[in-house]
Design an enzyme around this catalytic site. Structure first.
Site, PDB file in Angstrom:
ATOM      1  N   ASP A  16      -1.960  -2.994   1.050  1.00  0.00           N
ATOM      2  CA  ASP A  16      -2.187  -2.115  -0.092  1.00  0.00           C
ATOM      3  C   ASP A  16      -1.939  -2.906  -1.387  1.00  0.00           C
ATOM      4  OD1 ASP A  16      -2.492   0.940  -0.922  1.00  0.00           O
ATOM      5  OD2 ASP A  16      -0.718   0.220  -1.986  1.00  0.00           O
ATOM      6  N   HIS A  34      -4.820   4.058   6.786  1.00  0.00           N
ATOM      7  CA  HIS A  34      -4.288   3.159   5.770  1.00  0.00           C
ATOM      8  C   HIS A  34      -2.972   2.507   6.185  1.00  0.00           C
ATOM      9  CE1 HIS A  34      -3.865   1.456   1.818  1.00  0.00           C
ATOM     10  NE2 HIS A  34      -2.695   2.030   1.642  1.00  0.00           N
TER      11      HIS A  34
END
Length: 319
Positions: free
Chosen positions: A92, A292
């Site tokens: 991320d 994610h």
């Protein structure tokens, strides 16, 4: 202590140094599977709480969270640990920092692996948030949260109820969550991201309650404002990196992403360009079914992907 910022780390093992960088809203805690796996394989795995997070904390003003400060923290950390070089692995926002570590200090960060967020070279078009808003308006779409988080009050709804905020964000970006309930990354004017995520949000299958409680306790203590400051520096980072225009990453590199990562909805088009900008690209891995939070959703697959990349570098053989 590294420079003027005490950095809290989770670590294990002995051998070549591998730094594991988390993103938003995460902590070094998110790498616990990989720390153990890398240590068992003969590496010194170190995951810091990044600037503004957890036990590291950081200054209150947004100016302290430029990409240069974030990379500088890691340079100081490598030196404080007594090493001259490290492999850097990011997820991320941690990927964005890892890519810049390789761009700015390839002598120290001699290999890089990004997860979820591919390398994105600096573009000439203009400040990123202005470009995002222009493209959204042109295409009849709502603005991306990346631009919305620049608002001075963007963190307040999260601070008001960290438990709900974290539960919703983990759920909305998870691979096990139905597509219709996953976050789109877009926020209509006058709304906040949390209000768009269903109140039915529950903990993802991989998130044990005691694991989640550690996240909640950390963000109750620090709040979200310092973490949101990273987003508030996106345009300033662009303005200060004109000299990186056209630069490619030349150290050995790899990329990994979850197949069902909602972030791919707005960064996925950069994935096809990785071979152009990463001149020594070793692997691109798409993890089936994962969202994610790929290193926690599929820890064995991710740990093995990191180890395969490290084995290609022959670090243990050279040690």
């Amino acid at each position: 202590m590294t420079g003027d910022l005490p950095i809290q780390i989770r670590c294990a093992g002995d051998g070549p140094l591998v730094l594991l960088l988390h993103g938003f809203p995460d902590l070094s805690l998110g790498w616990h599977h990989q720390i153990e796996g890398l240590a068992q394989a003969g590496y010194y795995a170190v995951a810091p709480d990044m600037r503004g997070y957890g036990g590291t904390g950081g200054p209150p003003q947004a100016e302290a969270y430029s990409i240069f400060s974030l990379v500088g923290d890691l340079v100081a950390l490598v030196e404080a640990l007594g090493y001259r070089q490290a492999v850097v692995v990011g997820h991320d926002w941690g990927s964005a920092v890892a890519w810049h570590c390789a761009l700015l200090r390839p002598d120290m960060f001699h290999a890089v692996m990004g997860m979820s967020v591919p390398f994105q070279p600096r573009r000439k078009q203009g400040p990123p948030t202005a470009v995002m808003n222009y493209l959204a308006a042109k295409n009849g779409e709502d603005p991306l949260y990346l631009a919305a988080f620049a608002a001075p009050d963007a963190h307040l709804a999260m601070d008001a109820d960290p438990q709900t905020a974290l539960r919703k964000m983990f759920w909305a970006f998870d691979g096990a969550t139905p597509t219709e309930d996953q976050a789109t990354g877009r926020i209509p004017a006058g709304r906040d991201m949390l209000a768009l995520i269903s109140d039915r949000a529950s903990l993802p299958p991989w998130m044990a309650q005691d694991h989640f409680d550690q996240y909640v306790a950390a963000f109750r203590q620090t709040g979200f404002e310092r973490a949101i400051h990273w987003y508030r520096k996106i345009d300033a980072n662009w303005a200060r990196t004109r000299w990186l225009q056209g630069c490619k990453i030349t150290v050995p590199a790899a990329f990994l992403v979850g197949e069902r990562d909602p972030v791919r909805n707005y960064t996925g088009h950069f994935e096809s360009e990785q071979g152009e900008w990463l001149t020594d690209l070793h692997a691109v891995t798409v993890v089936p079914g994962a969202g994610h939070w790929v290193q926690q959703e599929q820890p064995l697959i991710v740990t093995q992907a990191i180890l395969s990349f490290l084995w290609d570098l022959s670090l243990l053989q050279a040690a």
